[in-house]
Design a protein around this motif. Sequence first.
Motif, PDB file in Angstrom:
ATOM      1  N   CYS A   1       0.773  -1.099  -0.140  1.00 55.48           N
ATOM      2  CA  CYS A   1      -0.048  -0.037   0.035  1.00 55.48           C
ATOM      3  C   CYS A   1       0.793   1.124   0.007  1.00 55.48           C
ATOM      4  N   PRO A   2       0.973   1.944  -1.080  1.00 55.71           N
ATOM      5  CA  PRO A   2       1.793   3.114  -1.354  1.00 55.71           C
ATOM      6  C   PRO A   2       1.507   4.128  -0.325  1.00 55.71           C
ATOM      7  N   ILE A   3       0.240   4.443   0.234  1.00 53.10           N
ATOM      8  CA  ILE A   3      -0.234   5.514   1.263  1.00 53.10           C
ATOM      9  C   ILE A   3       0.418   5.151   2.505  1.00 53.10           C
ATOM     10  N   CYS A   4       0.034   3.827   2.763  1.00 54.87           N
ATOM     11  CA  CYS A   4       0.591   3.265   4.022  1.00 54.87           C
ATOM     12  C   CYS A   4       1.975   3.314   4.148  1.00 54.87           C
ATOM     13  N   LEU A   5       2.705   3.112   3.397  1.00 53.87           N
ATOM     14  CA  LEU A   5       4.294   2.840   3.155  1.00 53.87           C
ATOM     15  C   LEU A   5       5.083   4.221   3.439  1.00 53.87           C
ATOM     16  N   GLY A   6       4.201   5.296   2.536  1.00 55.19           N
ATOM     17  CA  GLY A   6       4.723   6.721   2.475  1.00 55.19           C
ATOM     18  C   GLY A   6       4.638   7.299   3.888  1.00 55.19           C
ATOM     19  N   THR A   7       3.472   7.085   4.442  1.00 57.51           N
ATOM     20  CA  THR A   7       3.179   7.369   5.981  1.00 57.51           C
ATOM     21  C   THR A   7       4.173   6.835   7.131  1.00 57.51           C
ATOM     22  N   TRP A   8       4.203   5.571   6.757  1.00 59.23           N
ATOM     23  CA  TRP A   8       5.118   5.040   8.003  1.00 59.23           C
ATOM     24  C   TRP A   8       6.737   5.384   7.806  1.00 59.23           C
ATOM     25  N   VAL A   9       7.114   5.321   6.473  1.00 57.48           N
ATOM     26  CA  VAL A   9       8.448   5.925   6.221  1.00 57.48           C
ATOM     27  C   VAL A   9       8.935   7.227   6.730  1.00 57.48           C
ATOM     28  N   ALA A  10       7.622   8.104   6.276  1.00 57.11           N
ATOM     29  CA  ALA A  10       8.020   9.563   6.818  1.00 57.11           C
ATOM     30  C   ALA A  10       8.117   9.551   8.327  1.00 57.11           C
ATOM     31  N   VAL A  11       7.234   8.776   9.311  1.00 58.16           N
ATOM     32  CA  VAL A  11       7.327   8.990  10.520  1.00 58.16           C
ATOM     33  C   VAL A  11       8.542   8.221  10.846  1.00 58.16           C
ATOM     34  N   LEU A  12       8.998   7.042  10.401  1.00 55.65           N
ATOM     35  CA  LEU A  12      10.261   6.731  10.845  1.00 55.65           C
ATOM     36  C   LEU A  12      11.540   7.509  10.603  1.00 55.65           C
ATOM     37  N   PHE A  13      11.530   8.416   9.486  1.00 49.74           N
ATOM     38  CA  PHE A  13      12.648   9.100   9.221  1.00 49.74           C
ATOM     39  C   PHE A  13      12.658  10.057  10.147  1.00 49.74           C
ATOM     40  N   ASN A  14      11.275  10.835  10.295  1.00 46.65           N
ATOM     41  CA  ASN A  14      11.172  11.861  11.243  1.00 46.65           C
ATOM     42  C   ASN A  14      11.645  11.391  12.651  1.00 46.65           C
TER      43      ASN A  14
ATOM     44  N   ILE B   1       5.034  13.916   4.799  1.00 45.33           N
ATOM     45  CA  ILE B   1       4.439  12.858   4.027  1.00 45.33           C
ATOM     46  C   ILE B   1       3.770  13.462   2.819  1.00 45.33           C
ATOM     47  N   PHE B   2       3.215  14.899   2.847  1.00 45.96           N
ATOM     48  CA  PHE B   2       2.746  15.366   1.766  1.00 45.96           C
ATOM     49  C   PHE B   2       3.722  15.740   0.825  1.00 45.96           C
ATOM     50  N   PHE B   3       4.787  16.416   1.146  1.00 40.67           N
ATOM     51  CA  PHE B   3       6.010  16.560   0.072  1.00 40.67           C
ATOM     52  C   PHE B   3       6.467  15.325  -0.374  1.00 40.67           C
ATOM     53  N   GLY B   4       6.697  14.212   0.488  1.00 39.37           N
ATOM     54  CA  GLY B   4       6.937  12.813  -0.343  1.00 39.37           C
ATOM     55  C   GLY B   4       6.062  12.560  -1.287  1.00 39.37           C
ATOM     56  N   TRP B   5       4.822  12.797  -1.149  1.00 44.46           N
ATOM     57  CA  TRP B   5       3.930  12.197  -2.181  1.00 44.46           C
ATOM     58  C   TRP B   5       4.057  13.181  -3.348  1.00 44.46           C
ATOM     59  N   VAL B   6       4.370  14.499  -3.213  1.00 47.44           N
ATOM     60  CA  VAL B   6       4.630  15.319  -4.235  1.00 47.44           C
ATOM     61  C   VAL B   6       5.791  14.969  -5.030  1.00 47.44           C
ATOM     62  N   PHE B   7       6.982  14.463  -4.533  1.00 44.83           N
ATOM     63  CA  PHE B   7       7.984  14.264  -4.973  1.00 44.83           C
ATOM     64  C   PHE B   7       7.905  13.046  -5.584  1.00 44.83           C
ATOM     65  N   TYR B   8       7.410  11.938  -5.079  1.00 41.11           N
ATOM     66  CA  TYR B   8       7.020  10.701  -5.690  1.00 41.11           C
ATOM     67  C   TYR B   8       6.351  10.867  -7.159  1.00 41.11           C
ATOM     68  N   ILE B   9       5.394  11.537  -7.032  1.00 41.41           N
ATOM     69  CA  ILE B   9       4.538  11.892  -8.242  1.00 41.41           C
ATOM     70  C   ILE B   9       5.374  12.596  -9.419  1.00 41.41           C
ATOM     71  N   LEU B  10       6.162  13.419  -8.960  1.00 39.89           N
ATOM     72  CA  LEU B  10       7.263  14.200  -9.881  1.00 39.89           C
ATOM     73  C   LEU B  10       8.327  13.199 -10.389  1.00 39.89           C
ATOM     74  N   LEU B  11       8.587  12.313  -9.662  1.00 42.86           N
ATOM     75  CA  LEU B  11       9.793  11.474 -10.011  1.00 42.86           C
ATOM     76  C   LEU B  11       9.319  10.448 -11.042  1.00 42.86           C
ATOM     77  N   LYS B  12       7.832  10.007 -10.701  1.00 40.96           N
ATOM     78  CA  LYS B  12       7.130   9.088 -11.726  1.00 40.96           C
ATOM     79  C   LYS B  12       7.090   9.799 -13.131  1.00 40.96           C
ATOM     80  N   ILE B  13       6.674  11.076 -13.044  1.00 42.15           N
ATOM     81  CA  ILE B  13       6.430  11.773 -14.296  1.00 42.15           C
ATOM     82  C   ILE B  13       7.818  12.025 -15.118  1.00 42.15           C
ATOM     83  N   LEU B  14       9.090  12.365 -14.116  1.00 38.58           N
ATOM     84  CA  LEU B  14      10.169  12.562 -14.652  1.00 38.58           C
ATOM     85  C   LEU B  14      10.814  11.118 -15.417  1.00 38.58           C
ATOM     86  N   VAL B  15      10.600  10.273 -14.797  1.00 36.93           N
ATOM     87  CA  VAL B  15      10.826   8.726 -15.260  1.00 36.93           C
ATOM     88  C   VAL B  15      10.154   8.380 -16.697  1.00 36.93           C
TER      89      VAL B  15
END
Length: 124
Positions: free
Chosen positions: A74-87, A102-116
């Motif tokens: 689950c990308p939403i779950c994983l992103g949330t818990w990775v953000a909490v863990l790194f904080n 969490i918010f900017f992680g998702w924004v950068f993830y979407i931008l990374l997908k678009i760039l790729v």
Amino acid sequence: MEYLFLTSITVATVLYVVSDTSAPEEYYRLYCQVFKKESKVLNPNEKEWYASIPFLDRAVFLNKDNFWLRLISCPICLGTWVAVLFNLILFDFNLLHWGATIFFGWVFYILLKILVKCNNKIHE
């Protein structure tokens, strides 16, 4: 505040590697080789209807009670818990920073997908 940018980039990178590459499958294949394990997830019978399902979805389907597989798939779950863990690793206990990470992680993830995707179109 500089940690916010670095943590968000890290969250986006983890999300991309887990969700959009074959890294989880390759690591699981290595795990099975090292510990001499058999797996229906890696080598499904061609006659099985789930043979064409992507690796993480197939793993969750075959191991329905495994919390960690559900979390990783689950990308939403994983992103949330990775953000909490790194904080927590950075000793940042400000909940506003957690939400922003969490918010900017998702924004950068979407931008990374678009760039790729654009890069793949250019090099076709």
